[in-house]
Design an enzyme around this catalytic site. Structure first.
Site, mmCIF file in Angstrom:
data_model
loop_
_atom_site.group_PDB
_atom_site.id
_atom_site.type_symbol
_atom_site.label_atom_id
_atom_site.label_comp_id
_atom_site.label_asym_id
_atom_site.label_seq_id
_atom_site.Cartn_x
_atom_site.Cartn_y
_atom_site.Cartn_z
ATOM 1 N N GLY A 243 11.538 4.381 15.408
ATOM 2 C CA GLY A 243 12.689 3.788 14.735
ATOM 3 C C GLY A 243 12.988 2.411 15.286
ATOM 4 O O GLY A 243 12.115 1.726 15.815
ATOM 5 N N SER A 244 14.241 2.034 15.184
ATOM 6 C CA SER A 244 14.662 0.706 15.614
ATOM 7 C C SER A 244 14.794 0.637 17.127
ATOM 8 O O SER A 244 14.912 1.658 17.817
ATOM 9 C CB SER A 244 16.010 0.355 14.976
ATOM 10 O OG SER A 244 17.025 1.213 15.475
ATOM 11 N N GLY A 248 16.105 3.328 20.021
ATOM 12 C CA GLY A 248 15.398 3.572 21.267
ATOM 13 C C GLY A 248 16.273 3.380 22.494
ATOM 14 O O GLY A 248 16.125 4.091 23.494
ATOM 15 N N GLU A 265 8.397 4.424 19.837
ATOM 16 C CA GLU A 265 7.725 3.478 18.945
ATOM 17 C C GLU A 265 8.812 2.748 18.173
ATOM 18 O O GLU A 265 9.332 3.259 17.178
ATOM 19 C CB GLU A 265 6.776 4.215 17.993
ATOM 20 C CG GLU A 265 5.684 5.002 18.688
ATOM 21 C CD GLU A 265 4.617 4.119 19.337
ATOM 22 O OE1 GLU A 265 4.689 2.882 19.174
ATOM 23 O OE2 GLU A 265 3.723 4.667 19.999
#
EC number: 1.2.1.3
Length: 512
Positions: A243-244, A248, A265
């Site tokens: 995700g963004s 994270g 990721e």
């Protein structure tokens, strides 16, 4: 020329129901009013779905934990047989799963089919891996001793996936985790629940047909609270989250606080350098796909093109011409190359970024305007944009998850590399050159600082055989190929004494 008609919402709904049924997903079991499955093709609602509760998360994790205790002692090649069967079912239902990817994520047909092929490919990779979970034997300093390492299943793996690759990223994690002896609990994006239901049904069928323990794969539908419960569970030793960067920043510390592991990721602000020796045909063709493919909604999307000043005008002119000809529309049409943005928020962010870029002195060379607004007022089709920038300003250093390509110029390669690295993200990168020295300079330790560094290829389109992931604010995680499997296992260092005597390391004498 008249604009081709979009698929109707009724036709899309029927197509989704048929695909789900063929995959074995029981849509009726998930009916509710907590979530709405939508399609960006028309912007309309398709189905109402229930959402899982925190108690449901706990039950899913507990069930996965029970399955793990049986699965971890199953021989790895036998675990590989399950993944092999899952890959066969994906091959059989490739069109069905691709239909759902197009319906929910808006991907054009070739990209949707390509995403499902990634799932099949990683299953093939994982089947081979099931016979190659190698440890090492090291020389011991003590006579009559053997020193080695072994790898063991880790436990329940929590997978949180994003809308833009609604099935491939889950498959990367699941295929590898299963052959490693782990079980999986999946929280898909609330924007793409239907694809998750179909894939879970296929995995359940593979589990039943191979006699594997029930509960190896669980799916949870819901919003952020469901993901948070999964992240915080002490029974989930590994969380793989896509995700963004903002997401994270929340997930990483929470997992670390309970001494869990995470594979993050996150965002990408990917750039390619174009040198004077580059093949400009190659540059343009690769850049258009990398920047405009998936409507700019890939983590590996090309967002910055750093072009030598001697060829910049030519590159911009050719890109602009190509962008103006891009077929935009219904992703189910074979001639469409750019489908819709996922929702209105994505379009708003794109327009805001373009306005900021112009305020910073940028020149909008092509694109940015909305398309098909009369035919689909609730959908958000947009022509990909090319913006020539005088400098790498704040907006250029941010990731806008939309088809915006900023073009910057440079004079020497060191300057280009500095521009390339001067962003917080570090996922994918590339250089276009016919000069071997320039290529090697870009690949050197003081060259591109990304996890993926390419030569004469765009930033999108990673193969499953290599480890996928990036550095800096991209999170540092690795998934898919190479030795990424090690993240899903625990390492044990073993010493075997067959000498019949006690011999301490480093020559320590502790005799009585």
């Amino acid at each position: 020329m008249a604009t081709p008609a979009l698929s109707s919402t009724d036709d899309i709904r029927t197509r989704a129901e048929s695909a789900l049924t063929r995959c074995g997903a029981q849509l009726a079991a998930y009916k509710g009013d907590a979530l709405t499955a939508r399609t960006p093709i028309t912007g309309a609602a398709l189905f109402g779905l229930r959402a899982d509760t925190p108690a449901d998360v706990d039950r899913a994790v507990e069930a996965a934990g029970t399955a793990f205790r049986a699965w971890r002692t199953t021989p790895a090649p036998v675990r590989g047989a399950l993944v092999k069967r899952f890959g066969e079912l994906l091959t059989e239902h490739k069109q069905d799963v691709a239909d759902l990817v197009t319906i929910e994520a808006g991907k054009i047909r070739s990209e949707a089919l390509g995403e499902v092929q990634e799932m099949i490919d990683v299953c093939d990779f994982a089947v081979g891996l099931s016979r190659q979970l190698y440890g090492r034997t090291m020389p011991s300093e003590r006579p009559g001793h053997r020193l080695m390492e072994t790898w063991h299943p880790l436990g329940v793996v929590g997978v949180i996936s994003a809308f833009n690759f609604p099935v491939a990223v889950w498959a990367w994690n699941t295929a590898i985790a299963l052959v490693c002896g782990d079980t999986v609990v999946w929280k898909p994006s609330e924007l793409t629940p239907l694809t998750a239901l179909a894939c879970t049904a296929l995995l359940d069928r593979a589990i039943a047909e191979t006699g594997a323990p029930a509960g190896l794969g669980q799916v949870l539908l819901g919003a952020a609270d469901v993901g948070e419960r999964l992240v915080d569970s002490p029974l989930v030793p590994l969380v793989s989250a896509t995700g963004s960067t903002r997401m994270g920043r929340a997930v990483g510390p929470r997992v670390a606080a309970r001494f869990g592991r995470s594979i993050l990721e996150l965002g990408g602000n990917n750039a390619a350098v174009v040198t004077p020796s580059a093949d400009l045909d190659l540059v343009v063709n690769a850049s258009v796909f990398a920047a405009a493919g998936t409507a700019g909604q890939r983590c590996t999307t090309l967002r910055r093109l750093i072009v030598h000043e001697d060829v910049a005008d030519t590159v911009v002119e050719r890109l602009t011409s190509a962008y103006r000809r891009l077929p935009i529309g219904d992703p189910f049409r074979e001639d469409t190359l750019v489908g819709p943005l996922i929702n209105e928020s994505s379009y708003t962010r794109m327009r805001t970024a373009l306005d900021r870029a112009v305020e910073d002195g940028g020149t909008l060379c092509a694109g940015g305007e909305r398309q098909l607004a009369e035919a689909a007022p609730d959908a958000h089709y947009v022509r990909p944009a090319v913006v020539r920038m005088p400098a790498q300003t704040a907006v250029v250093r941010e990731e806008t998850f939309a088809p915006v390509l900023y073009v910057l110029t440079y004079r020497d390669l060191d300057e280009a590399i500095r521009l390339h690295n001067d962003v917080p993200q570090g996922l994918s990168s590339g250089i276009f050159t016919a000069d071997q020295n320039e290529a090697e300079r870009f690949l050197a330790p003081d060259g591109a600082d990304c996890g993926i560094v390419n030569v004469n290829i765009g930033t999108s389109g990673a193969e499953i055989g290599g480890a996928f992931g990036g550095e800096k604010e991209t999170g540092g995680g690795r998934e898919s190929g190479s030795d990424a499997w090690r993240s899903y296992m625990r390492r044990a260092t073993n010493t075997v004494n067959y000498s019949g005597q006690v011999a301490l390391a480093q020559g320590v004498n502790f005799s009585q």
